[in-house]
Scaffold this motif. Structure first.
Motif, mmCIF file in Angstrom:
data_model
loop_
_atom_site.group_PDB
_atom_site.id
_atom_site.type_symbol
_atom_site.label_atom_id
_atom_site.label_comp_id
_atom_site.label_asym_id
_atom_site.label_seq_id
_atom_site.Cartn_x
_atom_site.Cartn_y
_atom_site.Cartn_z
ATOM 1 N N CYS A 193 -33.332 -39.094 -17.445
ATOM 2 C CA CYS A 193 -32.470 -39.120 -16.177
ATOM 3 C C CYS A 193 -30.996 -38.575 -16.541
ATOM 4 C CB CYS A 193 -32.133 -40.659 -15.629
ATOM 5 S SG CYS A 193 -30.889 -40.547 -14.427
ATOM 6 N N LEU A 194 -30.637 -37.589 -15.934
ATOM 7 C CA LEU A 194 -29.388 -37.080 -15.920
ATOM 8 C C LEU A 194 -28.466 -37.453 -14.748
ATOM 9 C CD1 LEU A 194 -27.206 -35.099 -17.069
ATOM 10 C CD2 LEU A 194 -28.456 -33.332 -15.671
ATOM 11 N N GLU A 195 -27.353 -38.135 -15.023
ATOM 12 C CA GLU A 195 -26.540 -38.926 -13.969
ATOM 13 C C GLU A 195 -25.250 -38.670 -14.366
ATOM 14 O OE1 GLU A 195 -25.303 -39.214 -10.805
ATOM 15 O OE2 GLU A 195 -27.422 -40.119 -10.266
ATOM 16 N N PHE A 196 -24.246 -38.797 -13.222
ATOM 17 C CA PHE A 196 -22.791 -38.924 -13.431
ATOM 18 C C PHE A 196 -22.564 -40.218 -14.098
ATOM 19 C CE2 PHE A 196 -22.596 -35.644 -9.979
ATOM 20 C CZ PHE A 196 -21.679 -34.649 -10.668
ATOM 21 N N SER A 197 -21.630 -40.595 -14.913
ATOM 22 C CA SER A 197 -21.284 -41.674 -15.568
ATOM 23 C C SER A 197 -19.683 -42.035 -15.761
ATOM 24 C CB SER A 197 -21.901 -41.506 -16.809
ATOM 25 O OG SER A 197 -22.019 -42.778 -17.514
ATOM 26 N N HIS A 198 -19.429 -42.299 -16.800
ATOM 27 C CA HIS A 198 -18.005 -42.780 -16.819
ATOM 28 C C HIS A 198 -17.455 -42.380 -18.200
ATOM 29 C CE1 HIS A 198 -18.183 -45.540 -13.333
ATOM 30 N NE2 HIS A 198 -19.583 -45.573 -13.755
ATOM 31 N N ILE A 199 -16.171 -41.902 -18.150
ATOM 32 C CA ILE A 199 -15.554 -41.225 -19.284
ATOM 33 C C ILE A 199 -15.412 -42.446 -20.486
ATOM 34 C CG2 ILE A 199 -13.332 -40.684 -20.250
ATOM 35 C CD1 ILE A 199 -14.375 -38.424 -18.381
ATOM 36 N N THR A 200 -16.000 -42.068 -21.567
ATOM 37 C CA THR A 200 -15.951 -42.913 -22.947
ATOM 38 C C THR A 200 -15.009 -42.143 -24.067
ATOM 39 O OG1 THR A 200 -17.804 -41.734 -23.544
ATOM 40 C CG2 THR A 200 -18.062 -43.653 -22.368
ATOM 41 N N SER A 201 -14.855 -40.942 -23.799
ATOM 42 C CA SER A 201 -13.969 -40.276 -25.127
ATOM 43 C C SER A 201 -13.416 -39.141 -24.484
ATOM 44 C CB SER A 201 -15.031 -39.582 -25.929
ATOM 45 O OG SER A 201 -14.352 -38.960 -26.950
ATOM 46 N N PRO A 202 -12.094 -38.862 -24.656
ATOM 47 C CA PRO A 202 -11.445 -37.617 -24.350
ATOM 48 C C PRO A 202 -11.816 -36.287 -24.653
ATOM 49 C CG PRO A 202 -10.170 -38.471 -26.115
ATOM 50 C CD PRO A 202 -11.397 -39.502 -25.831
ATOM 51 N N LEU A 203 -12.656 -36.378 -25.617
ATOM 52 C CA LEU A 203 -13.236 -34.996 -26.173
ATOM 53 C C LEU A 203 -14.871 -35.293 -26.699
ATOM 54 C CD1 LEU A 203 -10.535 -33.406 -28.659
ATOM 55 C CD2 LEU A 203 -11.190 -32.785 -26.387
ATOM 56 N N PRO A 204 -15.739 -34.279 -26.086
ATOM 57 C CA PRO A 204 -17.105 -34.438 -26.546
ATOM 58 C C PRO A 204 -17.263 -34.585 -27.939
ATOM 59 C CG PRO A 204 -16.653 -32.473 -25.194
ATOM 60 C CD PRO A 204 -15.466 -32.910 -25.481
ATOM 61 N N ALA A 205 -18.223 -35.389 -28.498
ATOM 62 C CA ALA A 205 -18.464 -35.506 -29.918
ATOM 63 C C ALA A 205 -18.959 -33.982 -30.079
ATOM 64 C CB ALA A 205 -19.634 -36.481 -30.180
ATOM 65 N N PRO A 206 -18.549 -33.682 -31.584
ATOM 66 C CA PRO A 206 -18.153 -34.497 -32.722
ATOM 67 C C PRO A 206 -16.676 -34.223 -32.677
ATOM 68 C CG PRO A 206 -18.818 -32.418 -33.946
ATOM 69 C CD PRO A 206 -19.202 -32.418 -32.173
ATOM 70 N N LEU A 207 -16.060 -33.598 -31.643
ATOM 71 C CA LEU A 207 -14.641 -33.325 -31.742
ATOM 72 C C LEU A 207 -13.489 -34.431 -31.558
ATOM 73 C CD1 LEU A 207 -14.556 -29.949 -29.409
ATOM 74 C CD2 LEU A 207 -14.529 -30.097 -31.670
ATOM 75 N N GLY A 208 -14.150 -35.293 -30.941
ATOM 76 C CA GLY A 208 -13.305 -36.608 -30.690
ATOM 77 C C GLY A 208 -13.964 -37.872 -30.956
ATOM 78 N N ALA A 209 -13.801 -38.543 -31.780
ATOM 79 C CA ALA A 209 -14.221 -39.877 -32.122
ATOM 80 C C ALA A 209 -13.849 -41.046 -30.810
ATOM 81 C CB ALA A 209 -13.736 -40.637 -33.349
ATOM 82 N N PHE A 210 -14.610 -41.912 -30.624
ATOM 83 C CA PHE A 210 -14.543 -42.979 -29.640
ATOM 84 C C PHE A 210 -12.922 -43.833 -29.759
ATOM 85 C CE2 PHE A 210 -15.198 -45.373 -26.020
ATOM 86 C CZ PHE A 210 -14.712 -46.847 -26.360
ATOM 87 N N ASN A 211 -12.185 -43.612 -28.829
ATOM 88 C CA ASN A 211 -10.770 -44.076 -28.760
ATOM 89 C C ASN A 211 -10.566 -44.707 -27.324
ATOM 90 O OD1 ASN A 211 -7.970 -44.260 -28.471
ATOM 91 N ND2 ASN A 211 -7.420 -43.088 -30.179
ATOM 92 N N PRO A 212 -10.504 -45.993 -27.413
ATOM 93 C CA PRO A 212 -10.389 -46.611 -26.043
ATOM 94 C C PRO A 212 -9.334 -46.354 -25.272
ATOM 95 C CG PRO A 212 -11.112 -48.396 -27.699
ATOM 96 C CD PRO A 212 -10.855 -47.042 -28.382
#
Length: 220
Positions: free
Chosen positions: A111-130
């Motif tokens: 399934c491909l679906e719209f979702s919710h922002i988890t990171s300001p940059l796509p991996a691996p450019l940005g590690a998860f930062n709340p």
């Protein structure tokens, strides 16, 4: 294969191309199902520009994903796909259970679906930062609710449909919630989607604007 809410044929044509050109399988077949006959009509017309229009590899079916017809028997499908459709269903959990029913043991739900922002940059450019993710999410929502309906009105003359789009995305499940819904339907959740254990079972795209979810029907 079965592509749900796929009336325009976009996913089906690409899957058949992949099977033919990459997997060298000229016999793979796909059923394109949609509850909207107008969308199926668009897909049929578009298929005329493909090699599949008059072959037995492509079938069109008007059906409700929450209660698929007996023409799709239990344990008969290898791959069930749905793109940007399930959040619009009245009862997504029923559609998931139908997906589980029609898939063969070992079959894959994707399934491909719209979702919710988890990171300001796509991996691996940005590690998860709340904190950064929260800021980005706020900017994204403000732009979405302000700009997208306006663009819809200016470009397509249809503000209401684009207003519904952003509202439906906002109300949709988080990645974890949808992953758990897939598991509750009986699927095994494969690993993936990042090194963070909390992301097991999905792959974020563009920092979580959309996500790919997968489930596998157990062999026994």
């Amino acid at each position: 294969m079965l592509d749900i809410a796929g009336g325009t044929g976009d996913i089906a044509f690409r899957l058949l191309d992949y099977c033919t050109l990459i997997n060298h399988d000229p016999h793979s077949r796909i059923i394109v199902s949609d509850i909207n006959p107008s969308m199926l009509s668009v897909g049929r017309k578009r298929s005329l520009t493909t090699p599949y229009a008059h072959s037995n590899r492509l079938e069109w079916l008007e059906a409700d994903a929450e209660s698929l017809p007996s023409t799709i028997p239990s344990n008969s499908i290898d791959l069930y796909t749905i793109a940007f459709g399930i959040r619009n269903f009245t009862h997504p959990s029923l559609a998931l259970r139908e997906a589980f029913r029609v898939l063969k043991p070992g079959g894959v739900f994707a399934c491909l679906e719209f979702s919710h922002i988890t990171s300001p940059l796509p991996a691996p450019l940005g590690a998860f930062n709340p904190l950064a993710a929260g800021l980005m999410n706020g900017v994204y929502k403000r732009w979405g609710f302000g700009a997208i309906p306006l663009l819809g009105q200016l470009v397509a003359g249809d503000r209401d449909s684009y207003q519904y789009l952003v509202e439906s995305i906002e109300k949709w499940k988080t990645q974890k919630e949808f992953r758990d819904m897939i598991a509750d339907a009986g699927f095994l959740i494969p690993g993936g989607g990042g090194e963070d254990g909390d992301q097991k079972g999905w792959e974020d795209l563009t920092g979580g604007v959309a996500a790919i979810h997968r489930g596998v029907k157990p062999l026994v």
